[in-house]
Design an enzyme around this catalytic site. Sequence first.
Site, mmCIF file in Angstrom:
data_model
loop_
_atom_site.group_PDB
_atom_site.id
_atom_site.type_symbol
_atom_site.label_atom_id
_atom_site.label_comp_id
_atom_site.label_asym_id
_atom_site.label_seq_id
_atom_site.Cartn_x
_atom_site.Cartn_y
_atom_site.Cartn_z
ATOM 1 N N ASP A 69 35.708 66.572 -19.097
ATOM 2 C CA ASP A 69 35.754 68.025 -18.968
ATOM 3 C C ASP A 69 35.939 68.375 -17.492
ATOM 4 O OD1 ASP A 69 34.415 70.663 -20.733
ATOM 5 O OD2 ASP A 69 34.735 70.829 -18.575
ATOM 6 N N ILE A 70 36.882 69.291 -17.217
ATOM 7 C CA ILE A 70 37.161 69.657 -15.824
ATOM 8 C C ILE A 70 36.388 70.888 -15.376
ATOM 9 C CG2 ILE A 70 39.463 68.659 -15.735
ATOM 10 C CD1 ILE A 70 40.531 71.559 -16.159
ATOM 11 N N GLN A 80 32.746 79.599 -27.880
ATOM 12 C CA GLN A 80 33.894 78.682 -27.937
ATOM 13 C C GLN A 80 35.076 79.336 -27.232
ATOM 14 O OE1 GLN A 80 35.109 77.593 -31.920
ATOM 15 N NE2 GLN A 80 36.569 76.055 -31.197
ATOM 16 N N HIS A 136 35.906 70.363 -30.946
ATOM 17 C CA HIS A 136 35.463 69.348 -29.984
ATOM 18 C C HIS A 136 33.953 69.400 -29.840
ATOM 19 C CE1 HIS A 136 36.018 73.051 -27.664
ATOM 20 N NE2 HIS A 136 35.069 72.612 -26.861
ATOM 21 N N HIS A 139 30.822 68.533 -27.055
ATOM 22 C CA HIS A 139 30.506 68.307 -25.643
ATOM 23 C C HIS A 139 29.414 67.251 -25.527
ATOM 24 C CE1 HIS A 139 32.238 72.193 -23.948
ATOM 25 N NE2 HIS A 139 32.259 72.425 -25.244
HETATM 26 P P1 AMP Z 1 34.211 75.550 -25.287
HETATM 27 O O1 AMP Z 1 34.148 76.667 -24.272
HETATM 28 O O2 AMP Z 1 32.908 75.163 -25.871
HETATM 29 O O3 AMP Z 1 35.301 75.800 -26.305
HETATM 30 O O4 AMP Z 1 34.677 74.278 -24.464
HETATM 31 C C1 AMP Z 1 35.925 74.184 -23.851
HETATM 32 C C2 AMP Z 1 35.785 73.214 -22.717
HETATM 33 O O5 AMP Z 1 37.080 72.729 -22.390
HETATM 34 C C3 AMP Z 1 35.194 73.805 -21.440
HETATM 35 O O6 AMP Z 1 34.024 73.074 -21.102
HETATM 36 C C4 AMP Z 1 36.306 73.623 -20.403
HETATM 37 O O7 AMP Z 1 35.789 73.271 -19.130
HETATM 38 C C5 AMP Z 1 37.108 72.501 -21.010
HETATM 39 N N1 AMP Z 1 38.522 72.459 -20.626
HETATM 40 C C6 AMP Z 1 39.398 73.479 -20.663
HETATM 41 N N2 AMP Z 1 40.613 73.072 -20.278
HETATM 42 C C7 AMP Z 1 40.511 71.755 -19.986
HETATM 43 C C8 AMP Z 1 41.413 70.761 -19.520
HETATM 44 N N3 AMP Z 1 42.691 71.025 -19.256
HETATM 45 N N4 AMP Z 1 40.927 69.509 -19.327
HETATM 46 C C9 AMP Z 1 39.653 69.226 -19.572
HETATM 47 N N5 AMP Z 1 38.749 70.108 -20.021
HETATM 48 C C10 AMP Z 1 39.173 71.365 -20.218
#
Ligand code: AMP
Length: 142
Positions: A30-31, A93, A99, A101
């Site tokens: 996660d970035i 979300q 996904h 975490h």
């Molecule tokens: P959620 O908000 O629970 O749907 O989680 C989405 C997650 O995706 C967040 O923690 C973001 O930091 C992560 N995220 C979004 N874009 C990317 C990306 N390009 N690469 C890695 N993680 C990402």
Amino acid sequence: MTACVFCKIVTGQIPATRVYEDAQVLAFMDIGEVNPGHVLVATKSHVEDVYALQDAQAAAVAQVAARVARAIRAAFAPDGLSVYQANGKAAGQTVLHYHVHLVPRHQGDAMAFTWPVRNPPRDQLEAHAARIRAALGQLQGE
Ligand code: AMP
Ligand code: ZN
């Protein structure tokens, strides 16, 4: 479909630091504003949320999540590990692609649902991923 950021990661259109991959599941770093070792475990096919998840996909994600969680424990020795999914916009979300975490937690971190304060530079993600991949390989070999 093409608008989904995680679908683009699966197909390689958007770069991601990969931790594990098989036919059904992709795990990557996660970035976001995270502590070292925050991994996302996603279905490879576009499943919007838990309601749409098929049994086999649920089993596959859970198995990979458990294995990667053990690898994170081996690599980073956190005090705890949050395993969660936001489901639906009202629940937080932001990426509407299923996904889980995996978030290592340390005693000093802010708890509840504020993010841990540590924020690794992006170039550290590969180093973190390499530690997790190495631990995964060791655990699989046991
Ligand atoms: P959620 O908000 O629970 O749907 O989680 C989405 C997650 O995706 C967040 O923690 C973001 O930091 C992560 N995220 C979004 N874009 C990317 C990306 N390009 N690469 C890695 N993680 C990402
Ligand atoms: Zn998608």
